[in-house]
Scaffold this motif. Structure first.
Motif, mmCIF file in Angstrom:
data_model
loop_
_atom_site.group_PDB
_atom_site.id
_atom_site.type_symbol
_atom_site.label_atom_id
_atom_site.label_comp_id
_atom_site.label_asym_id
_atom_site.label_seq_id
_atom_site.Cartn_x
_atom_site.Cartn_y
_atom_site.Cartn_z
ATOM 1 N N LEU A 332 -23.674 -25.341 -29.502
ATOM 2 C CA LEU A 332 -24.389 -26.610 -29.038
ATOM 3 C C LEU A 332 -24.331 -27.658 -30.365
ATOM 4 N N LYS A 333 -24.730 -27.220 -31.740
ATOM 5 C CA LYS A 333 -24.713 -27.870 -32.838
ATOM 6 C C LYS A 333 -23.243 -28.322 -33.085
ATOM 7 N N GLN A 334 -22.342 -27.336 -32.838
ATOM 8 C CA GLN A 334 -20.899 -28.124 -32.872
ATOM 9 C C GLN A 334 -20.428 -28.996 -31.831
ATOM 10 N N THR A 335 -20.764 -28.816 -30.823
ATOM 11 C CA THR A 335 -20.625 -29.824 -29.748
ATOM 12 C C THR A 335 -21.086 -31.366 -30.028
ATOM 13 N N PHE A 336 -22.483 -31.186 -30.326
ATOM 14 C CA PHE A 336 -22.930 -32.526 -31.095
ATOM 15 C C PHE A 336 -22.295 -33.042 -32.085
ATOM 16 N N SER A 337 -21.971 -32.378 -33.003
ATOM 17 C CA SER A 337 -21.418 -32.805 -34.166
ATOM 18 C C SER A 337 -19.997 -33.565 -33.991
ATOM 19 N N GLY A 338 -19.406 -32.999 -32.686
ATOM 20 C CA GLY A 338 -18.017 -33.400 -32.643
ATOM 21 C C GLY A 338 -17.902 -34.777 -31.662
ATOM 22 N N ILE A 339 -18.989 -35.184 -31.445
ATOM 23 C CA ILE A 339 -19.333 -36.355 -30.177
ATOM 24 C C ILE A 339 -18.965 -37.846 -31.114
ATOM 25 N N ASN A 340 -18.327 -38.571 -30.669
ATOM 26 C CA ASN A 340 -18.257 -39.835 -31.296
ATOM 27 C C ASN A 340 -18.299 -40.975 -30.222
ATOM 28 N N GLN A 341 -18.784 -42.453 -30.864
ATOM 29 C CA GLN A 341 -19.156 -43.248 -29.723
ATOM 30 C C GLN A 341 -18.158 -43.833 -28.988
ATOM 31 N N ILE A 342 -16.993 -43.838 -29.395
ATOM 32 C CA ILE A 342 -15.683 -44.205 -28.561
ATOM 33 C C ILE A 342 -15.523 -43.236 -27.414
ATOM 34 N N GLU A 343 -15.407 -41.937 -27.713
ATOM 35 C CA GLU A 343 -15.508 -40.864 -26.671
ATOM 36 C C GLU A 343 -16.326 -41.148 -25.761
ATOM 37 N N LEU A 344 -17.895 -41.318 -26.217
ATOM 38 C CA LEU A 344 -18.994 -41.509 -25.320
ATOM 39 C C LEU A 344 -18.843 -42.398 -24.186
ATOM 40 N N LEU A 345 -18.458 -43.801 -24.710
ATOM 41 C CA LEU A 345 -18.023 -44.869 -23.860
ATOM 42 C C LEU A 345 -17.259 -44.541 -22.688
ATOM 43 N N GLU A 346 -16.120 -43.577 -23.359
ATOM 44 C CA GLU A 346 -14.927 -43.633 -22.264
ATOM 45 C C GLU A 346 -15.106 -42.637 -21.255
#
Length: 376
Positions: A332-346
């Motif tokens: 879960l920690k690794q997943t959260f750390s790999g999230i970026n804002q551009i990907e979130l928007l997409e």
């Protein structure tokens, strides 16, 4: 003359399943009543809902069996049995006025079924709406009791005119002989007519993660509480409520908002970055999960995070609307750390694009058509 129907659910106003059906059927010119359990701890929610439904011409009947907190298992068994008995008595006294009784889940399906056995004068038709299969649920219920519940539940299915389930995955728990009278009414949101502003002081430096709903041990809440580099928002009630409150007092990145109404939840969710649905896949009921939160994420155009082997992980991957993680703290920690804002928007845009396919409007029409078929 309008056909009179009764929709019955244990905690009718905690989730959206009963309220949206009641409103849709009222709009379709049915005379609608609601039956629910006043557990004491939810009395303020019931009072508010009763007033709101009264304005729409819908009567709410509430059964009180003493103060009955959520998430206490066997401790509240006496109150639960008393509730079932009181539902049977209510139907034996007033059930003749109803053309259809729509029972949501086993704890209402059982008394609705038994009342007809006890009183042959009752002619109402049963709709058995199974949002959750209690025999697969996260609880200390012994195996032999689960088998008894499953057997009785199948008898209720056989007696019902229509069986309703929230998604395709639940067919595995329905006997094949009953598939023809089983329909899918998904857990999509019935958008509130009025928006409510519920501002939060979100973090502009950390990822804002929102979990809301039942605060139970199988919902990955304890994994989430161990995350430090994100800002976490909780709303809801349940067995881990006190743990969350204590964690929020100690940790500046953890926030507890209490119990929120659906419009308030939507307001908070729209301000956060991602909606959390990391359920424990070791429980059978989570392997066929169909959370309201998934459809609310689609409605809001928000990405979500889910765990592997919960069936919704396939949905999230297929439509690229969020992230899939293993059910452990490190993953879960690794997943959260790999999230970026551009990907979130997409991913949020992808969620928004597919929402019309899974909207309440489609399911609502199917529900009304099926009511018409059994009411004549």
């Amino acid at each position: 003359m309008k056909k009179k129907i009764l929709l019955a659910q244990n905690s009718a106003f905690i989730a959206n399943r009963l309220p949206r059906a009641a409103k849709a059927l009222k709009e379709a010119n049915y005379d609608v009543d609601i039956l629910n359990w006043n557990r004491g701890v939810n009395s303020s929610v019931i009072e508010a809902a009763t007033e709101n439904f009264k304005k729409e011409g819908i009567t709410v009947h509430s059964i009180y069996c003493g103060n009955t907190p959520y998430g206490k298992g066997i401790i509240t068994i006496v109150n639960k049995l008393l509730f079932i008995i009181k539902v049977i008595l209510f139907l034996c006294k007033s059930g003749q006025q109803y053309k259809v009784v729509h029972a949501i889940d086993f704890d209402l399906g059982l008394p609705v079924f038994l009342a007809k056995l006890i009183n042959p004068k009752l002619k109402y038709k049963i709709i058995y709406d199974i949002a959750d299969f209690v025999e697969t649920f996260h609880s200390p219920i012994p195996i032999f009791v689960r088998k008894i519940i499953k057997s009785i539940s199948e008898k209720i299915m056989k007696s019902a005119e229509i069986i309703i389930i929230p998604d395709q995955n639940r067919f595995r728990n329905i006997p094949k002989a009953l598939h023809e009278k089983t329909i899918i009414i998904n857990n999509s949101i019935d958008p509130p007519k009025e928006k409510v502003e519920y501002p939060i002081e979100k973090s502009f430096n950390l990822l804002n993660v929102f979990y809301y709903g039942a605060l139970s041990r199988d919902r990955g809440i304890e994994l989430l509480l161990q995350q430090q580099d994100i800002c976490i928002w909780f709303a809801g009630k349940g067995e881990l409520q006190e743990d969350i409150i204590k964690a929020a007092e100690i940790n500046s990145n953890i926030n507890y908002l209490g119990y929120l109404s659906l419009p308030e939840i939507l307001s908070v969710a729209s301000q956060t970055d991602i909606i959390y649905m990391v359920y424990d896949p070791t429980y059978q009921h989570n392997q066929i999960a169909s959370p309201n939160k998934l459809y609310e994420a689609l409605y809001l155009g928000k990405p979500c995070i889910v765990s592997e082997n919960t069936s919704i992980d396939l949905f999230v991957d297929k439509y690229d609307i969020g992230y899939v993680t293993k059910f452990d703290v490190l993953s879960l920690k690794q997943t959260f750390s790999g999230i970026n804002q551009i990907e979130l928007l997409e991913k949020g845009k992808n969620a928004e694009l597919i929402y019309p396919q899974f909207s309440w409007e489609h399911s609502k029409n199917k529900l009304i058509e099926n009511y018409s078929s059994i009411c004549g």
